[in-house]
Design a protein around this motif. Structure first.
Motif, PDB file in Angstrom:
ATOM      1  N   PHE A  86       0.980  -1.462   0.060  1.00 40.34           N
ATOM      2  CA  PHE A  86      -0.146   0.031   0.123  1.00 40.34           C
ATOM      3  C   PHE A  86       0.941   1.131  -0.026  1.00 40.34           C
ATOM      4  O   PHE A  86       0.417   2.241  -0.858  1.00 40.34           O
ATOM      5  CB  PHE A  86      -1.124  -0.046   1.140  1.00 40.34           C
ATOM      6  N   ALA A  87       2.009   1.438   0.730  1.00 37.64           N
ATOM      7  CA  ALA A  87       2.700   2.715   0.950  1.00 37.64           C
ATOM      8  C   ALA A  87       3.687   2.563  -0.324  1.00 37.64           C
ATOM      9  O   ALA A  87       3.789   3.712  -0.906  1.00 37.64           O
ATOM     10  CB  ALA A  87       3.793   2.213   1.971  1.00 37.64           C
ATOM     11  N   PHE A  88       4.058   1.582  -0.972  1.00 37.63           N
ATOM     12  CA  PHE A  88       4.771   1.559  -2.114  1.00 37.63           C
ATOM     13  C   PHE A  88       3.664   2.141  -3.442  1.00 37.63           C
ATOM     14  O   PHE A  88       4.074   2.986  -4.215  1.00 37.63           O
ATOM     15  CB  PHE A  88       5.033   0.236  -2.718  1.00 37.63           C
ATOM     16  N   ALA A  89       2.304   1.739  -3.540  1.00 37.74           N
ATOM     17  CA  ALA A  89       1.284   2.074  -4.415  1.00 37.74           C
ATOM     18  C   ALA A  89       1.158   3.739  -4.221  1.00 37.74           C
ATOM     19  O   ALA A  89       1.062   4.392  -5.353  1.00 37.74           O
ATOM     20  CB  ALA A  89       0.174   1.450  -4.341  1.00 37.74           C
ATOM     21  N   LYS A  90       1.129   4.136  -3.106  1.00 42.06           N
ATOM     22  CA  LYS A  90       0.889   5.499  -2.905  1.00 42.06           C
ATOM     23  C   LYS A  90       2.016   6.152  -3.286  1.00 42.06           C
ATOM     24  O   LYS A  90       1.812   7.434  -4.133  1.00 42.06           O
ATOM     25  CB  LYS A  90       0.572   5.770  -1.342  1.00 42.06           C
ATOM     26  N   ALA A  91       3.338   5.738  -2.833  1.00 38.76           N
ATOM     27  CA  ALA A  91       4.592   6.484  -3.272  1.00 38.76           C
ATOM     28  C   ALA A  91       4.576   6.611  -4.913  1.00 38.76           C
ATOM     29  O   ALA A  91       4.976   7.516  -5.321  1.00 38.76           O
ATOM     30  CB  ALA A  91       5.705   6.175  -2.549  1.00 38.76           C
ATOM     31  N   PHE A  92       4.400   5.586  -5.386  1.00 40.80           N
ATOM     32  CA  PHE A  92       4.380   5.414  -7.053  1.00 40.80           C
ATOM     33  C   PHE A  92       3.415   6.128  -7.471  1.00 40.80           C
ATOM     34  O   PHE A  92       3.737   6.935  -8.443  1.00 40.80           O
ATOM     35  CB  PHE A  92       4.247   3.982  -7.551  1.00 40.80           C
ATOM     36  N   LYS A  93       2.230   6.488  -7.167  1.00 44.15           N
ATOM     37  CA  LYS A  93       1.309   7.208  -7.730  1.00 44.15           C
ATOM     38  C   LYS A  93       1.297   8.825  -7.642  1.00 44.15           C
ATOM     39  O   LYS A  93       1.200   9.548  -8.525  1.00 44.15           O
ATOM     40  CB  LYS A  93      -0.232   6.843  -7.287  1.00 44.15           C
ATOM     41  N   ARG A  94       1.941   8.965  -6.492  1.00 43.03           N
ATOM     42  CA  ARG A  94       2.430  10.382  -6.312  1.00 43.03           C
ATOM     43  C   ARG A  94       3.862  11.016  -7.142  1.00 43.03           C
ATOM     44  O   ARG A  94       3.565  11.854  -7.796  1.00 43.03           O
ATOM     45  CB  ARG A  94       2.857  10.353  -4.895  1.00 43.03           C
ATOM     46  N   GLU A  95       4.412   9.981  -7.512  1.00 35.97           N
ATOM     47  CA  GLU A  95       5.721  10.305  -8.142  1.00 35.97           C
ATOM     48  C   GLU A  95       5.279  10.075  -9.994  1.00 35.97           C
ATOM     49  O   GLU A  95       5.893  11.044 -10.727  1.00 35.97           O
ATOM     50  CB  GLU A  95       6.597   9.120  -8.133  1.00 35.97           C
ATOM     51  N   HIS A  96       4.567   8.990 -10.241  1.00 36.22           N
ATOM     52  CA  HIS A  96       3.966   8.932 -11.669  1.00 36.22           C
ATOM     53  C   HIS A  96       2.817   9.374 -12.125  1.00 36.22           C
ATOM     54  O   HIS A  96       2.371   9.420 -13.416  1.00 36.22           O
ATOM     55  CB  HIS A  96       4.332   7.435 -11.821  1.00 36.22           C
ATOM     56  N   GLY A  97       2.155   9.573 -11.306  1.00 39.79           N
ATOM     57  CA  GLY A  97       0.465  10.031 -11.654  1.00 39.79           C
ATOM     58  C   GLY A  97      -0.523   8.844 -11.836  1.00 39.79           C
ATOM     59  O   GLY A  97      -1.453   8.980 -12.147  1.00 39.79           O
ATOM     60  N   LEU A  98      -0.018   7.481 -11.671  1.00 38.37           N
ATOM     61  CA  LEU A  98      -0.773   6.417 -11.920  1.00 38.37           C
ATOM     62  C   LEU A  98      -0.501   5.460 -11.002  1.00 38.37           C
ATOM     63  O   LEU A  98       0.783   5.371 -10.654  1.00 38.37           O
ATOM     64  CB  LEU A  98      -0.213   5.898 -13.431  1.00 38.37           C
ATOM     65  N   ALA A  99      -1.400   4.648 -10.718  1.00 35.88           N
ATOM     66  CA  ALA A  99      -1.213   3.403  -9.720  1.00 35.88           C
ATOM     67  C   ALA A  99      -0.284   2.485 -10.394  1.00 35.88           C
ATOM     68  O   ALA A  99      -0.328   2.411 -11.734  1.00 35.88           O
ATOM     69  CB  ALA A  99      -2.438   2.794  -9.462  1.00 35.88           C
ATOM     70  N   PRO A 100       0.522   1.805  -9.758  1.00 29.39           N
ATOM     71  CA  PRO A 100       1.482   0.893 -10.352  1.00 29.39           C
ATOM     72  C   PRO A 100       0.792  -0.227 -11.390  1.00 29.39           C
ATOM     73  O   PRO A 100       1.274  -0.416 -12.396  1.00 29.39           O
ATOM     74  CB  PRO A 100       2.082  -0.201  -9.214  1.00 29.39           C
ATOM     75  N   GLY A 101      -0.428  -0.690 -11.206  1.00 29.64           N
ATOM     76  CA  GLY A 101      -0.852  -1.713 -11.957  1.00 29.64           C
ATOM     77  C   GLY A 101      -1.361  -1.143 -13.193  1.00 29.64           C
ATOM     78  O   GLY A 101      -0.942  -1.746 -14.276  1.00 29.64           O
TER      79      GLY A 101
END
Length: 300
Positions: A277-292
């Motif tokens: 969950f923490a990874f997905a939140k950080a990734f979306k903040r950086e890339h603008g998209l959820a990892p999946g």
């Protein structure tokens, strides 16, 4: 792990390609801009490279020119020859041909790489539109040794040539960037590679991105106090130490999502997150998209 290899490798996508092109004067082609990097090597004869800005370059046997940002450019036997427009990538993806004209012959080795421009590495951003590496009489460099191997493999393909050519092209790009670094003034991000303290910290970040780094711990690896390390790192790299750590983790995560089928939890752990969950939140903040969603869109 090597910081320069990471800087180039993290942007590379797909498989690079190259071809040998033979021309007889008069000839001239205008290559359109493309999302990647390309290079030309003059194997025989001479020609002109006409960049989008700046003076034309006279090229001779052994000269290497690279367009790291895929800028449009022209190649011609003479500055007065009319130009025919072609897609840039097509110059590096054609069968060996030779014109039927009777003028002076020129043989070129052309290569192209596809790059992910959504998160350009700071080092790549500092490269000029055109890198010209002239041949030096009697000087045998690793770059020109790779050129000779690549030229032989393209001209005389054999079993496994596809893999050999791809590996040699990867070597070529690294050698080109390395040669530019050797001649360029040590400023900006490139200066980090010649600063032992900051280079050591970057190497540890790249080799162990999942470690729970602090500014103090990275400063210790650099042999500097916390404050001195933070100042020097930020000045050279352009980001605070932990800001760069996050940027690198998210860049590495994007590559793992794009190029592998590793489960989300594995990607999270490899980039320093114990919680998916923490990874997905950080990734979306950086890339603008959820990892999946990012994985799905990048593969589509």
């Amino acid at each position: 792990m090597d910081v320069l290899s990471d800087a180039v490798g993290v942007m590379r996508t797909g498989r690079p390609h190259s071809s040998e092109i033979r021309k007889r004067a008069p000839w001239g082609v205008r290559a359109e801009p493309f999302s990647g990097a390309g290079f030309h090597v003059v194997l025989e004869g001479t020609c002109w490279l006409i960049p989008p800005t700046g003076a034309p370059l006279a090229l001779g046997p052994g000269d290497v020119v690279c367009m790291p940002h895929g800028c449009g450019h022209a190649l011609a036997d003479s500055m007065s020859t009319p130009l025919v427009g072609v897609p840039s990538a097509s110059l590096a993806n054609v069968r060996p041909t030779i014109d039927k004209g009777e003028g002076a012959a020129t043989v070129l080795l052309c290569g192209a790489y596809t790059l992910d421009r959504t998160r350009p590495h700071p080092l790549f951003a500092e490269l000029p539109d055109v890198i010209h590496l002239p041949a030096r009489a009697g000087h045998r460099s690793p770059l020109h040794a790779a050129v000779n191997l690549l030229g032989d493999e393209v001209a005389n393909p054999d079993h496994g040539s596809e893999a050999v050519v791809a590996a040699l092209l990867d070597m070529m790009l690294l050698y080109i960037v390395r040669a530019w670094l050797a001649e360029a003034p040590p400023t900006g991000w490139a200066a980090t590679l010649s600063d032992p303290s900051i280079a050591a910290a970057l190497r540890h970040i790249h080799e162990h991105p999942a470690d729970q780094w602090t500014v103090e711990a990275l400063g210790a690896k650099a042999g500097l106090s916390r404050a001195a390390f933070a100042r020097r790192f930020t000045a050279l790299v352009g980001r605070p130490p932990l800001g760069y750590l996050t940027w690198w983790r998210m860049t590495l995560a994007a590559r793992l999502l794009r190029d592998t089928d590793k489960p989300m939890q594995t990607v999270a752990q490899r980039t320093g997150y114990t919680s998916e969950f923490a990874f997905a939140k950080a990734f979306k903040r950086e890339h603008g998209l959820a990892p999946g969603r990012y994985r799905h869109q990048s593969r589509r």
